[in-house]
Scaffold this motif. Structure first.
Motif, PDB file in Angstrom:
ATOM      1  N   PRO A   1      28.092  17.954  -7.512  1.00  0.00           N
ATOM      2  CA  PRO A   1      29.646  17.310  -7.590  1.00  0.00           C
ATOM      3  C   PRO A   1      30.306  16.961  -8.732  1.00  0.00           C
ATOM      4  CG  PRO A   1      28.675  15.811  -6.009  1.00  0.00           C
ATOM      5  CD  PRO A   1      27.685  16.296  -7.515  1.00  0.00           C
ATOM      6  N   GLU A   2      31.844  17.177  -8.755  1.00  0.00           N
ATOM      7  CA  GLU A   2      32.394  16.587  -9.678  1.00  0.00           C
ATOM      8  C   GLU A   2      33.736  16.401  -8.632  1.00  0.00           C
ATOM      9  OE1 GLU A   2      33.305  19.862 -13.257  1.00  0.00           O
ATOM     10  OE2 GLU A   2      31.399  20.281 -12.269  1.00  0.00           O
ATOM     11  N   PRO A   3      34.753  15.200  -9.826  1.00  0.00           N
ATOM     12  CA  PRO A   3      35.645  14.494  -8.870  1.00  0.00           C
ATOM     13  C   PRO A   3      37.464  15.297  -9.080  1.00  0.00           C
ATOM     14  CG  PRO A   3      35.209  12.720 -11.139  1.00  0.00           C
ATOM     15  CD  PRO A   3      34.079  14.348 -10.599  1.00  0.00           C
ATOM     16  N   GLY A   4      37.687  15.373  -7.865  1.00  0.00           N
ATOM     17  CA  GLY A   4      38.749  16.175  -8.178  1.00  0.00           C
ATOM     18  C   GLY A   4      39.874  15.094  -8.147  1.00  0.00           C
ATOM     19  N   PRO A   5      40.656  16.193  -8.331  1.00  0.00           N
ATOM     20  CA  PRO A   5      42.209  14.504  -8.714  1.00  0.00           C
ATOM     21  C   PRO A   5      42.494  13.860  -7.622  1.00  0.00           C
ATOM     22  CG  PRO A   5      43.217  16.951  -8.817  1.00  0.00           C
ATOM     23  CD  PRO A   5      41.408  16.861  -8.420  1.00  0.00           C
ATOM     24  N   GLY A   6      42.233  11.793  -7.907  1.00  0.00           N
ATOM     25  CA  GLY A   6      42.454  11.135  -6.677  1.00  0.00           C
ATOM     26  C   GLY A   6      41.244  10.670  -6.153  1.00  0.00           C
ATOM     27  N   GLN A   7      39.744  11.216  -6.749  1.00  0.00           N
ATOM     28  CA  GLN A   7      38.667  11.130  -6.585  1.00  0.00           C
ATOM     29  C   GLN A   7      37.675  10.281  -6.958  1.00  0.00           C
ATOM     30  OE1 GLN A   7      37.356  15.348  -5.445  1.00  0.00           O
ATOM     31  NE2 GLN A   7      37.929  15.091  -3.400  1.00  0.00           N
ATOM     32  N   VAL A   8      36.498   9.920  -6.557  1.00  0.00           N
ATOM     33  CA  VAL A   8      35.239   9.075  -7.846  1.00  0.00           C
ATOM     34  C   VAL A   8      34.318   9.637  -6.801  1.00  0.00           C
ATOM     35  CG1 VAL A   8      34.660   6.715  -7.783  1.00  0.00           C
ATOM     36  CG2 VAL A   8      37.479   7.084  -7.290  1.00  0.00           C
ATOM     37  N   LEU A   9      33.777   9.821  -8.457  1.00  0.00           N
ATOM     38  CA  LEU A   9      32.417  10.338  -8.098  1.00  0.00           C
ATOM     39  C   LEU A   9      31.369   9.016  -8.838  1.00  0.00           C
ATOM     40  CD1 LEU A   9      30.267  12.519  -8.396  1.00  0.00           C
ATOM     41  CD2 LEU A   9      30.177  12.778 -11.103  1.00  0.00           C
ATOM     42  N   LEU A  10      30.264   8.639  -7.676  1.00  0.00           N
ATOM     43  CA  LEU A  10      29.238   7.938  -7.147  1.00  0.00           C
ATOM     44  C   LEU A  10      27.511   8.385  -8.328  1.00  0.00           C
ATOM     45  CD1 LEU A  10      29.973   5.316  -4.494  1.00  0.00           C
ATOM     46  CD2 LEU A  10      31.036   5.001  -6.869  1.00  0.00           C
ATOM     47  N   LYS A  11      26.934   7.578  -8.911  1.00  0.00           N
ATOM     48  CA  LYS A  11      25.686   8.138  -9.223  1.00  0.00           C
ATOM     49  C   LYS A  11      25.335   6.621  -7.724  1.00  0.00           C
ATOM     50  CE  LYS A  11      21.667   7.616 -12.327  1.00  0.00           C
ATOM     51  NZ  LYS A  11      21.406   7.100 -13.660  1.00  0.00           N
ATOM     52  N   VAL A  12      24.985   7.121  -6.350  1.00  0.00           N
ATOM     53  CA  VAL A  12      23.758   6.588  -5.513  1.00  0.00           C
ATOM     54  C   VAL A  12      23.000   5.970  -5.570  1.00  0.00           C
ATOM     55  CG1 VAL A  12      23.951   6.560  -3.067  1.00  0.00           C
ATOM     56  CG2 VAL A  12      24.768   8.445  -3.629  1.00  0.00           C
ATOM     57  N   THR A  13      23.515   4.356  -5.353  1.00  0.00           N
ATOM     58  CA  THR A  13      21.927   3.994  -5.378  1.00  0.00           C
ATOM     59  C   THR A  13      21.502   3.228  -4.404  1.00  0.00           C
ATOM     60  OG1 THR A  13      23.282   2.018  -7.512  1.00  0.00           O
ATOM     61  CG2 THR A  13      21.604   1.245  -7.010  1.00  0.00           C
ATOM     62  N   ALA A  14      22.077   3.350  -3.724  1.00  0.00           N
ATOM     63  CA  ALA A  14      21.023   2.742  -2.157  1.00  0.00           C
ATOM     64  C   ALA A  14      22.217   3.720  -1.241  1.00  0.00           C
ATOM     65  CB  ALA A  14      20.866   1.732  -2.604  1.00  0.00           C
ATOM     66  N   ALA A  15      21.300   4.267   0.398  1.00  0.00           N
ATOM     67  CA  ALA A  15      21.520   4.783   1.116  1.00  0.00           C
ATOM     68  C   ALA A  15      21.183   4.563   2.336  1.00  0.00           C
ATOM     69  CB  ALA A  15      21.999   6.454   1.117  1.00  0.00           C
ATOM     70  N   GLY A  16      21.860   4.133   3.504  1.00  0.00           N
ATOM     71  CA  GLY A  16      21.521   3.123   4.804  1.00  0.00           C
ATOM     72  C   GLY A  16      20.670   4.082   5.662  1.00  0.00           C
TER      73      GLY A  16
END
Ligand SMILES: [Zn+2]
Ligand SMILES: [Zn+2]
Length: 346
Positions: A21-36
């Motif tokens: 995925p690529e962040p659009g205007p106003g968005q943030v790209l996260l590299k996910v460390t952990a997911a519940g």
């Protein structure tokens, strides 16, 4: 990148490759460390096609923490590499509820097609995820991401439920926690950190009740058709001033109603399909019954502050992204004690 997706109604989730995925205007790209891994995903995946509200395939994961990987145009206030938690119940940001920070009760999310990550929008069970707005990020500070990730739902949801009942959680009162899994075992700790009430925990196995005692329950009771009777006996016949049902199935909701004291709060958090009739004579006088949803942005910040203060210790089992389907299977079989956490880049 790799992602865990629910792709076919009735089928198990699958690990697949999807475009980065690529962040659009106003968005943030996260590299996910952990997911519940949350039990509500299992309920969602059991819904029939005509009741399933989200487009498929759906990347799962409504609890996420990560590091900022890229900022979309116009985003300020965060820098690359910063460790953040994702506030999940995304709202419109402009209605009167969102203005209060209660995006979980956004008045326009449905109309505008705004869905939480993992529950309509692509979720955290992937190497990367898009967050729609930087206001949905809370810096983790020095918190351990694996410990912190369940706090975004399994911490925030019980915190929100408990906070509404704080006036009734006075010294000498009793709180009952039904279901001591992901949310319930955190709820016990929150009750102990925020109040001086007596906590009675209910679950169906001795393993889970042992965890409940470890995290602070004063009494544990096997959850069966006689549970309400035992709670009455433990409270001198009065019942509990607050009952929190994290299962929400027909039998547990019945227990919740039967264990309630006069002038009490019964809060149904679990999405097990149970309902409690309210009307004169059906419950003790002035019992309120509520079915809240998730929590507010400020409450997430408060839960993380409690974690910083050392008041909450989530019991976690970690799995790789490839093992996510196994984690769901084990959760479905009741074999997870505490919370399962996926490490997508681990
Ligand atoms: Zn959940
Ligand atoms: Zn709104």
């Amino acid at each position: 990148m790799k992602a865990v997706q629910y792709r076919t109604i009735g089928a198990a989730p699958e690990v697949v490759n999807v475009p980065d995925p690529e962040p659009g205007p106003g968005q943030v790209l996260l590299k996910v460390t952990a997911a519940g891994v949350c039990h509500s995903d299992i309920a969602v995946m059991s819904w029939p096609a005509d009741q399933f509200p989200y487009p498929l395939p759906l990347t799962l994961g409504h609890e996420g923490v990560g590091t900022v990987a890229a900022l979309g145009d116009g985003v300020t206030g965060f820098s690359a590499g910063e460790s953040v938690a994702v506030y999940g119940p995304w709202g419109c940001g402009t209605c009167v509820k969102c203005a209060e920070g209660k995006e979980n009760y956004c008045l326009r999310a449905q109309e505008l097609g705004i869905n939480p990550p993992g529950l309509g929008s692509p979720g955290a069970m992937a190497e990367y995820m898009i967050v729609d707005d930087p206001r949905h990020l809370v810096p983790l500070g020095g918190l351990d991401p694996v410990q912190a990730v369940p706090l975004t739902d399994a911490g925030l949801t019980p915190y929100h439920a408990i906070k509404r009942s704080l006036p009734k959680l006075v010294p000498g009162a009793t709180a009952v926690v039904i279901g001591t899994g992901g949310l319930g075992h955190v709820a016990i700790q929150l009750l102990r950190a925020l109040t001086a009430v007596r906590v009675i925990a209910l679950d169906v196995t001795e393993d889970k009740l042992a965890l409940a005692r470890t995290v602070g329950a004063h009494e544990t009771v096997l959850s069966d058709e006689r549970a309400a009777e035992r709670i009455r006996a433990l409270t001198g016949g009065i019942g509990a001033q607050v009952v929190l049902d994290f299962v929400g199935a027909p039998p547990t909701v019945a227990t919740a109603g039967a264990a309630a004291a006069i002038d009490s709060d019964v809060t149904i958090v679990g999405i097990g399909g149970g309902a409690l009739p309210v009307g004169f004579g059906s419950l003790p006088f002035n019992t309120t019954v509520s079915a809240p949803y998730w929590g507010s942005r400020s409450e997430l910040a408060e839960v993380l502050e409690l974690a910083h203060a050392g008041a909450v210790n989530v019991h976690v089992e970690t799995y790789s992204l490839d093992e996510a389907p196994l984690a769901y299977e084990r959760l479905h079989e009741g074999k997870i004690n505490g919370r399962a956490v996926i490490l997508p880049n681990g």
